[in-house]
Design a protein around this motif. Structure first.
Motif, PDB file in Angstrom:
ATOM      1  N   UNK A  85       0.818  -1.205   0.000  1.00 57.34           N
ATOM      2  CA  UNK A  85       0.000   0.000   0.000  1.00 57.34           C
ATOM      3  C   UNK A  85       0.854   1.258   0.000  1.00 57.34           C
ATOM      4  N   UNK A  86       2.162   1.098   0.151  1.00 55.17           N
ATOM      5  CA  UNK A  86       3.071   2.243   0.136  1.00 55.17           C
ATOM      6  C   UNK A  86       3.305   2.671  -1.306  1.00 55.17           C
ATOM      7  N   UNK A  87       3.124   3.942  -1.571  1.00 53.90           N
ATOM      8  CA  UNK A  87       3.224   4.425  -2.936  1.00 53.90           C
ATOM      9  C   UNK A  87       4.583   4.217  -3.566  1.00 53.90           C
ATOM     10  N   UNK A  88       5.647   4.463  -2.814  1.00 55.64           N
ATOM     11  CA  UNK A  88       6.987   4.296  -3.359  1.00 55.64           C
ATOM     12  C   UNK A  88       7.266   2.845  -3.727  1.00 55.64           C
ATOM     13  N   UNK A  89       6.795   1.921  -2.896  1.00 55.03           N
ATOM     14  CA  UNK A  89       6.994   0.499  -3.181  1.00 55.03           C
ATOM     15  C   UNK A  89       6.266   0.116  -4.461  1.00 55.03           C
ATOM     16  N   UNK A  90       5.062   0.589  -4.616  1.00 53.20           N
ATOM     17  CA  UNK A  90       4.308   0.301  -5.839  1.00 53.20           C
ATOM     18  C   UNK A  90       5.037   0.838  -7.070  1.00 53.20           C
ATOM     19  N   UNK A  91       5.526   2.062  -6.991  1.00 55.21           N
ATOM     20  CA  UNK A  91       6.197   2.666  -8.137  1.00 55.21           C
ATOM     21  C   UNK A  91       7.464   1.908  -8.500  1.00 55.21           C
ATOM     22  N   UNK A  92       8.244   1.532  -7.498  1.00 51.39           N
ATOM     23  CA  UNK A  92       9.502   0.831  -7.771  1.00 51.39           C
ATOM     24  C   UNK A  92       9.243  -0.525  -8.412  1.00 51.39           C
ATOM     25  N   UNK A  93       8.264  -1.264  -7.875  1.00 52.93           N
ATOM     26  CA  UNK A  93       7.960  -2.580  -8.443  1.00 52.93           C
ATOM     27  C   UNK A  93       7.431  -2.443  -9.864  1.00 52.93           C
ATOM     28  N   UNK A  94       6.507  -1.514 -10.069  1.00 51.39           N
ATOM     29  CA  UNK A  94       5.902  -1.353 -11.390  1.00 51.39           C
ATOM     30  C   UNK A  94       6.927  -0.899 -12.424  1.00 51.39           C
ATOM     31  N   UNK A  95       7.774   0.051 -12.058  1.00 49.67           N
ATOM     32  CA  UNK A  95       8.774   0.549 -12.999  1.00 49.67           C
ATOM     33  C   UNK A  95       9.879  -0.472 -13.257  1.00 49.67           C
ATOM     34  N   UNK A  96      10.122  -1.340 -12.295  1.00 45.45           N
ATOM     35  CA  UNK A  96      11.213  -2.306 -12.435  1.00 45.45           C
ATOM     36  C   UNK A  96      10.903  -3.396 -13.454  1.00 45.45           C
ATOM     37  N   UNK A  97       9.636  -3.620 -13.757  1.00 44.25           N
ATOM     38  CA  UNK A  97       9.292  -4.683 -14.697  1.00 44.25           C
ATOM     39  C   UNK A  97       9.929  -4.433 -16.053  1.00 44.25           C
ATOM     40  N   UNK A  98       9.697  -3.263 -16.616  1.00 47.17           N
ATOM     41  CA  UNK A  98      10.270  -2.928 -17.922  1.00 47.17           C
ATOM     42  C   UNK A  98      11.776  -2.699 -17.812  1.00 47.17           C
ATOM     43  N   UNK A  99      12.202  -2.000 -16.760  1.00 51.73           N
ATOM     44  CA  UNK A  99      13.622  -1.663 -16.623  1.00 51.73           C
ATOM     45  C   UNK A  99      14.486  -2.910 -16.467  1.00 51.73           C
ATOM     46  N   UNK A 100      13.987  -3.924 -15.785  1.00 53.95           N
ATOM     47  CA  UNK A 100      14.759  -5.153 -15.612  1.00 53.95           C
ATOM     48  C   UNK A 100      15.017  -5.831 -16.946  1.00 53.95           C
ATOM     49  N   UNK A 101      14.031  -5.822 -17.830  1.00 54.13           N
ATOM     50  CA  UNK A 101      14.220  -6.405 -19.160  1.00 54.13           C
ATOM     51  C   UNK A 101      15.295  -5.656 -19.934  1.00 54.13           C
ATOM     52  N   UNK A 102      15.315  -4.329 -19.821  1.00 57.85           N
ATOM     53  CA  UNK A 102      16.322  -3.527 -20.508  1.00 57.85           C
ATOM     54  C   UNK A 102      17.717  -3.852 -19.987  1.00 57.85           C
ATOM     55  N   UNK A 103      17.870  -3.891 -18.668  1.00 59.07           N
ATOM     56  CA  UNK A 103      19.180  -4.201 -18.081  1.00 59.07           C
ATOM     57  C   UNK A 103      19.618  -5.610 -18.463  1.00 59.07           C
ATOM     58  N   UNK A 104      18.686  -6.541 -18.494  1.00 61.85           N
ATOM     59  CA  UNK A 104      19.021  -7.923 -18.858  1.00 61.85           C
ATOM     60  C   UNK A 104      19.629  -7.993 -20.253  1.00 61.85           C
ATOM     61  N   UNK A 105      19.021  -7.340 -21.203  1.00 61.78           N
ATOM     62  CA  UNK A 105      19.528  -7.390 -22.571  1.00 61.78           C
ATOM     63  C   UNK A 105      20.874  -6.678 -22.703  1.00 61.78           C
ATOM     64  N   UNK A 106      21.073  -5.597 -21.966  1.00 59.99           N
ATOM     65  CA  UNK A 106      22.356  -4.892 -22.035  1.00 59.99           C
ATOM     66  C   UNK A 106      23.468  -5.741 -21.435  1.00 59.99           C
ATOM     67  N   UNK A 107      23.200  -6.367 -20.293  1.00 56.43           N
ATOM     68  CA  UNK A 107      24.207  -7.235 -19.669  1.00 56.43           C
ATOM     69  C   UNK A 107      24.487  -8.441 -20.547  1.00 56.43           C
ATOM     70  N   UNK A 108      23.446  -8.987 -21.138  1.00 51.21           N
ATOM     71  CA  UNK A 108      23.647 -10.120 -22.038  1.00 51.21           C
ATOM     72  C   UNK A 108      24.506  -9.722 -23.238  1.00 51.21           C
ATOM     73  N   UNK A 109      24.270  -8.525 -23.779  1.00 56.13           N
ATOM     74  CA  UNK A 109      25.066  -8.060 -24.909  1.00 56.13           C
ATOM     75  C   UNK A 109      26.527  -7.905 -24.514  1.00 56.13           C
ATOM     76  N   UNK A 110      26.769  -7.464 -23.312  1.00 54.80           N
ATOM     77  CA  UNK A 110      28.148  -7.298 -22.849  1.00 54.80           C
ATOM     78  C   UNK A 110      28.850  -8.635 -22.677  1.00 54.80           C
TER      79      UNK A 110
END
Length: 284
Positions: free
Chosen positions: A140-165
């Motif tokens: 119910x904490x707003x910051x926790x919701x934002x971090x989890x929601x934003x991390x879904x897309x961002x994690x995929x981006x980081x995964x592909x960049x690390x994989x490329x490296x």
């Protein structure tokens, strides 16, 4: 000068002019916002003079600095979560690929191409169910919701960049460390992480900027008192465009540009060209 050479020169000049016009069309609205951030009037509709009044109003107004603070905290949290999860997933794809790897890559690609409105509509009832029905008040904490929601897309981006490296790095050093009986964590911090560190840094900075820019998902999952800056702007422009909003938006744009320049410098220093990362993003 022969006729074919003159014709090619004209074509090149026409393409250059067309490219400049295209960039002006794309970035002219941004330039207008930056220009009107120096307007001394109370509305962006009428230019009354040049000054820094809008910046002073924006930086001294708690109603504006509060959402900016929420966005920055959510951005930092998203960068940390996406870096940890994305690094682990990227290393797994590069070093432990198997039958599961194509399906996992497809899942990450679906995360990146799924419309934000779909993610927002699916995340909101999930957070409500976890917080209200199961009694997990942390959701119910707003910051926790934002971090989890934003991390879904961002994690995929980081995964592909690390994989490329890691895709172009020989695993012989890691294997040599294992032959010398180095434990897994020591192999990671002593051998693997120095190699993958530029990708992790650039991925975390990209995750930070993606979090700052997220509007649709943030407007769904945020709670009262923890609305990020994009949601504040979206609700404020209905009452009128004020130069103070343009001023704070210009500062946020400057912060985003600094992060993107840092990403470019890190990738250039590490030798990770954009073509290589683009190839990995498309599954090459």
């Amino acid at each position: 000068m022969s006729a074919p050479v003159r014709r090619r020169s004209r074509v090149d000049a026409a393409l250059a002019v067309w490219g400049v016009l295209g960039f002006l069309f794309l970035f002219l609205p941004v330039l207008v916002i930056i220009a009107y951030s120096f307007n001394t009037g109370r509305s962006m509709m009428v230019w009354q003079g040049f000054g820094l009044d809008a910046y002073r109003v924006a930086l001294s107004n708690p109603a504006m600095t509060g959402p900016v603070r929420v966005s920055l905290i959510a951005g930092v949290g998203t960068a940390l979560v996406a870096s940890v999860l994305g690094t682990a997933a990227g290393l797994a794809l590069a070093r432990r690929g198997g039958r599961w790897a194509p399906a996992f890559t497809l899942l990450l690609a679906l995360v990146m191409v799924t419309p934000e409105i779909v993610d927002a509509v699916s995340l909101l009832p999930w957070f409500v169910a976890l917080g209200s029905d199961l009694g997990l008040r942390v959701f119910d904490v707003g910051q926790v919701r934002l971090i989890i929601a934003h991390s879904l897309f961002a994690t995929a981006v980081v995964t592909f960049i690390v994989r490329a490296r890691m895709a172009g790095v020989d695993a012989s050093m890691e294997e040599a460390a294992a032959d010398l009986y180095a434990p897994p964590m020591r192999r990671f911090w002593g051998v693997t992480f120095p190699v993958v560190r530029p990708a992790v840094i650039s991925g975390s900075l990209l995750a930070f900027t993606l979090s700052l820019d997220n509007t649709v998902i943030s407007s769904f999952v945020s709670v009262s008192g923890s609305s990020p800056w994009p949601v504040y702007v979206f609700s404020s422009v209905r009452a009128g465009l004020r130069p103070s909003i343009a001023a704070m938006s210009t500062l946020m744009l400057l912060l985003t540009l600094v992060a993107l320049v840092a990403v470019a410098l890190v990738l250039r220093r590490s030798g990770d060209g954009s073509s290589k990362i683009a190839e990995t993003l498309t599954g090459g």
